[in-house]
Write a protein that holds these residues in place. Sequence first.
Motif, PDB file in Angstrom:
ATOM      1  N   PHE A 179       0.853  -1.206   0.000  1.00  0.00           N
ATOM      2  CA  PHE A 179       0.000   0.000   0.000  1.00  0.00           C
ATOM      3  C   PHE A 179       0.887   1.254   0.000  1.00  0.00           C
ATOM      4  CE2 PHE A 179      -3.118   2.466   3.016  1.00  0.00           C
ATOM      5  CZ  PHE A 179      -3.489   3.305   1.988  1.00  0.00           C
ATOM      6  N   GLU A 180       1.874   1.285   0.887  1.00  0.00           N
ATOM      7  CA  GLU A 180       2.797   2.435   0.962  1.00  0.00           C
ATOM      8  C   GLU A 180       3.569   2.601  -0.351  1.00  0.00           C
ATOM      9  OE1 GLU A 180       3.074   4.705   3.245  1.00  0.00           O
ATOM     10  OE2 GLU A 180       1.603   3.754   4.573  1.00  0.00           O
ATOM     11  N   THR A 181       4.031   1.481  -0.901  1.00  0.00           N
ATOM     12  CA  THR A 181       4.796   1.544  -2.144  1.00  0.00           C
ATOM     13  C   THR A 181       3.924   2.087  -3.282  1.00  0.00           C
ATOM     14  OG1 THR A 181       6.108  -0.317  -1.381  1.00  0.00           O
ATOM     15  CG2 THR A 181       6.226   0.171  -3.728  1.00  0.00           C
ATOM     16  N   ALA A 182       2.674   1.635  -3.342  1.00  0.00           N
ATOM     17  CA  ALA A 182       1.774   2.123  -4.394  1.00  0.00           C
ATOM     18  C   ALA A 182       1.549   3.621  -4.246  1.00  0.00           C
ATOM     19  CB  ALA A 182       0.442   1.366  -4.335  1.00  0.00           C
ATOM     20  N   LYS A 183       1.441   4.075  -2.992  1.00  0.00           N
ATOM     21  CA  LYS A 183       1.241   5.510  -2.744  1.00  0.00           C
ATOM     22  C   LYS A 183       2.442   6.296  -3.287  1.00  0.00           C
ATOM     23  CE  LYS A 183      -0.411   6.163   1.451  1.00  0.00           C
ATOM     24  NZ  LYS A 183      -0.380   6.406   2.914  1.00  0.00           N
ATOM     25  N   THR A 184       3.641   5.812  -2.989  1.00  0.00           N
ATOM     26  CA  THR A 184       4.868   6.489  -3.430  1.00  0.00           C
ATOM     27  C   THR A 184       4.980   6.478  -4.958  1.00  0.00           C
ATOM     28  OG1 THR A 184       5.909   5.708  -1.409  1.00  0.00           O
ATOM     29  CG2 THR A 184       7.387   6.515  -3.124  1.00  0.00           C
ATOM     30  N   ILE A 185       4.738   5.329  -5.549  1.00  0.00           N
ATOM     31  CA  ILE A 185       4.946   5.224  -7.001  1.00  0.00           C
ATOM     32  C   ILE A 185       3.876   6.005  -7.775  1.00  0.00           C
ATOM     33  CG2 ILE A 185       5.032   3.640  -8.975  1.00  0.00           C
ATOM     34  CD1 ILE A 185       6.301   1.581  -7.181  1.00  0.00           C
ATOM     35  N   THR A 186       2.626   5.944  -7.329  1.00  0.00           N
ATOM     36  CA  THR A 186       1.590   6.691  -8.068  1.00  0.00           C
ATOM     37  C   THR A 186       1.861   8.192  -7.982  1.00  0.00           C
ATOM     38  OG1 THR A 186       0.111   6.542  -6.146  1.00  0.00           O
ATOM     39  CG2 THR A 186      -0.278   4.972  -7.926  1.00  0.00           C
ATOM     40  N   ALA A 187       2.327   8.661  -6.832  1.00  0.00           N
ATOM     41  CA  ALA A 187       2.650  10.098  -6.707  1.00  0.00           C
ATOM     42  C   ALA A 187       3.822  10.449  -7.634  1.00  0.00           C
ATOM     43  CB  ALA A 187       2.984  10.445  -5.253  1.00  0.00           C
ATOM     44  N   TRP A 188       4.792   9.551  -7.724  1.00  0.00           N
ATOM     45  CA  TRP A 188       5.947   9.792  -8.594  1.00  0.00           C
ATOM     46  C   TRP A 188       5.516   9.811 -10.061  1.00  0.00           C
ATOM     47  CZ3 TRP A 188       8.389   6.971 -12.457  1.00  0.00           C
ATOM     48  CH2 TRP A 188       9.639   7.474 -12.872  1.00  0.00           C
ATOM     49  N   LEU A 189       4.667   8.846 -10.440  1.00  0.00           N
ATOM     50  CA  LEU A 189       4.209   8.783 -11.836  1.00  0.00           C
ATOM     51  C   LEU A 189       3.428  10.032 -12.214  1.00  0.00           C
ATOM     52  CD1 LEU A 189       2.994   5.068 -12.146  1.00  0.00           C
ATOM     53  CD2 LEU A 189       4.866   6.108 -13.451  1.00  0.00           C
ATOM     54  N   GLN A 190       2.617  10.517 -11.253  1.00  0.00           N
ATOM     55  CA  GLN A 190       1.754  11.658 -11.540  1.00  0.00           C
ATOM     56  C   GLN A 190       2.542  12.901 -11.948  1.00  0.00           C
ATOM     57  OE1 GLN A 190      -0.958  11.153  -8.393  1.00  0.00           O
ATOM     58  NE2 GLN A 190      -2.659  10.910  -9.814  1.00  0.00           N
ATOM     59  N   GLN A 191       3.763  13.027 -11.405  1.00  0.00           N
ATOM     60  CA  GLN A 191       4.543  14.223 -11.761  1.00  0.00           C
ATOM     61  C   GLN A 191       5.515  13.954 -12.914  1.00  0.00           C
ATOM     62  OE1 GLN A 191       8.166  14.401 -10.786  1.00  0.00           O
ATOM     63  NE2 GLN A 191       7.737  12.220 -10.588  1.00  0.00           N
ATOM     64  N   HIS A 192       5.498  12.756 -13.479  1.00  0.00           N
ATOM     65  CA  HIS A 192       6.453  12.456 -14.552  1.00  0.00           C
ATOM     66  C   HIS A 192       5.935  13.022 -15.881  1.00  0.00           C
ATOM     67  CE1 HIS A 192       9.058  10.360 -17.312  1.00  0.00           C
ATOM     68  NE2 HIS A 192       9.838  10.060 -16.292  1.00  0.00           N
ATOM     69  N   PRO A 193       6.789  13.758 -16.622  1.00  0.00           N
ATOM     70  CA  PRO A 193       6.311  14.414 -17.849  1.00  0.00           C
ATOM     71  C   PRO A 193       5.824  13.452 -18.941  1.00  0.00           C
ATOM     72  CG  PRO A 193       8.703  14.703 -17.544  1.00  0.00           C
ATOM     73  CD  PRO A 193       8.179  14.127 -16.292  1.00  0.00           C
ATOM     74  N   ALA A 194       6.261  12.204 -18.940  1.00  0.00           N
ATOM     75  CA  ALA A 194       5.835  11.275 -19.996  1.00  0.00           C
ATOM     76  C   ALA A 194       4.522  10.567 -19.665  1.00  0.00           C
ATOM     77  CB  ALA A 194       6.936  10.239 -20.235  1.00  0.00           C
ATOM     78  N   ASP A 239      13.573   1.556 -11.991  1.00  0.00           N
ATOM     79  CA  ASP A 239      13.270   0.727 -13.160  1.00  0.00           C
ATOM     80  C   ASP A 239      12.275   1.445 -14.080  1.00  0.00           C
ATOM     81  OD1 ASP A 239      13.541  -1.498 -14.762  1.00  0.00           O
ATOM     82  OD2 ASP A 239      12.050  -2.689 -13.686  1.00  0.00           O
ATOM     83  N   LEU A 240      11.238   2.042 -13.483  1.00  0.00           N
ATOM     84  CA  LEU A 240      10.251   2.783 -14.272  1.00  0.00           C
ATOM     85  C   LEU A 240      10.922   3.959 -14.988  1.00  0.00           C
ATOM     86  CD1 LEU A 240       7.330   2.869 -11.665  1.00  0.00           C
ATOM     87  CD2 LEU A 240       7.290   1.664 -13.864  1.00  0.00           C
ATOM     88  N   GLU A 241      11.806   4.630 -14.265  1.00  0.00           N
ATOM     89  CA  GLU A 241      12.465   5.825 -14.789  1.00  0.00           C
ATOM     90  C   GLU A 241      13.284   5.498 -16.053  1.00  0.00           C
ATOM     91  OE1 GLU A 241      14.845   7.944 -11.883  1.00  0.00           O
ATOM     92  OE2 GLU A 241      14.065   9.775 -12.804  1.00  0.00           O
ATOM     93  N   GLN A 242      14.082   4.432 -15.969  1.00  0.00           N
ATOM     94  CA  GLN A 242      14.915   4.117 -17.136  1.00  0.00           C
ATOM     95  C   GLN A 242      14.042   3.631 -18.307  1.00  0.00           C
ATOM     96  OE1 GLN A 242      15.703   0.921 -18.485  1.00  0.00           O
ATOM     97  NE2 GLN A 242      14.432  -0.186 -17.012  1.00  0.00           N
ATOM     98  N   ALA A 243      12.944   2.950 -18.014  1.00  0.00           N
ATOM     99  CA  ALA A 243      12.096   2.480 -19.108  1.00  0.00           C
ATOM    100  C   ALA A 243      11.328   3.643 -19.741  1.00  0.00           C
ATOM    101  CB  ALA A 243      11.124   1.409 -18.593  1.00  0.00           C
ATOM    102  N   LEU A 244      10.910   4.619 -18.900  1.00  0.00           N
ATOM    103  CA  LEU A 244      10.215   5.792 -19.448  1.00  0.00           C
ATOM    104  C   LEU A 244      11.171   6.639 -20.290  1.00  0.00           C
ATOM    105  CD1 LEU A 244       8.005   6.852 -16.380  1.00  0.00           C
ATOM    106  CD2 LEU A 244       7.158   6.106 -18.625  1.00  0.00           C
TER     107      LEU A 244
END
Length: 384
Positions: free
Chosen positions: A262-277, A378-383
């Motif tokens: 749950f905590e990890t999903a919170k962190t990752i969704t917040a990170w994705l939301q601010q990613h320009p791609a 991992d998400l960052e390098q793939a994006l």
Amino acid sequence: MELSYILNELGEERENYFNAVSPPIIQTSNFTFKTVADFRQALGNEHDAMLYSRGHNPTINILRKKLAALDGAEDALVFSSGIAAISVPILSLLKQGDHAVVVENPYSWTIKLFNNFLPKFGISATFVDGAEVENIENAIQPNTKLIYLESPNTFSYELQDLQAVALIAKSKGILTMIDNSYCGPLYQQPISLGVDLVAQSATKYLGGHSDVVAGVLTGSNEIIAQIFNNEFMNIGPSLSPHSAWLLIRGLRTLPLRMQRSFETAKTITAWLQQHPAVDQVLWPFSPGFKRAELAQKQMKGCGSMFSFTLKDSSIQKIETFCDKLQHILMAVSWGGHESLVIPSIAGIAKEDYDAGNSRHQLIRMYAGLEDADYLIRDLEQALA
Ligand SMILES: *Cc1c(COP(=O)(O)O)cnc(C)c1O
């Protein structure tokens, strides 16, 4: 009943097996009797007797007690898959000429059950957008016997107001059933909101280690007994004692695993939301989620699966992104230790891809137990 008691003690009669902490796997098909009188009594009441492991087995019964208590239900049945825990009770509750109201976009094999399997027995269904309770109410026919819910679902996270739907159903004498796999018993308690039957794929969070396929159904003593005595014993979807043991072991760490992902999903969704791609992020506990208020009202926490879309939603971009992931694995299922993605396009023929259809663009991710930073890198390098 306290959670710690349920997970660590309930159902475990250790004095019967050398005071072992971990219960034995009673790997037997049948049980013996010393007298004809005892044998006769067991044969006459298989619902209560330790006679044959298609019905009862001591390892499985420990699991059933824990799962019923986790849902706040009177009784539980366990099955050899999640879809059996959905199909078998529905075959029990509905008969020829009956009708069900079903929410749109449930689990894929649930759609096939209502569209392909049940019509062979003269059972019909109407699929409705369950976001508005009125849509469900308006679909009710004189022969409607079941309202089938899945809240949230596991690709687009559509929610239904469980309490409101249960109230309408009760006033009309219609049964309600939900697939609660996404939240599990710790984060959503549909029985306390008035829902009659709760099904879950135990393959997911309850097992938690991607090594067992199983299902669970909870409800009242009366309905569970009706299902056990008829369709459960006739169809024979029983779980093996070994799989039951794996689930008991999985349950020991359920709160830890749920909290962590749950905590990890919170962190990752917040990170994705601010990613320009990244374009959209769908997760019921995101501040901008369209049913955030309802999610907060009826869920105590949130599953760690979410979906997102890329600003460039060409099929090539989605494929390249997924192909480039190094640690996040590509696979179906979820709920284990390992993080996973599944892009919608994997299930769509290339020529059918519609870049304007947001459901086609979705990339679903399940956050497992790895460190959030490790997954984000991992998400960052793939994006990129
Ligand atoms: C996986 C899943 C099921 C089916 O469970 P199995 O254990 O695979 O049979 C049902 N509903 C949901 C939401 C699921 O994710």
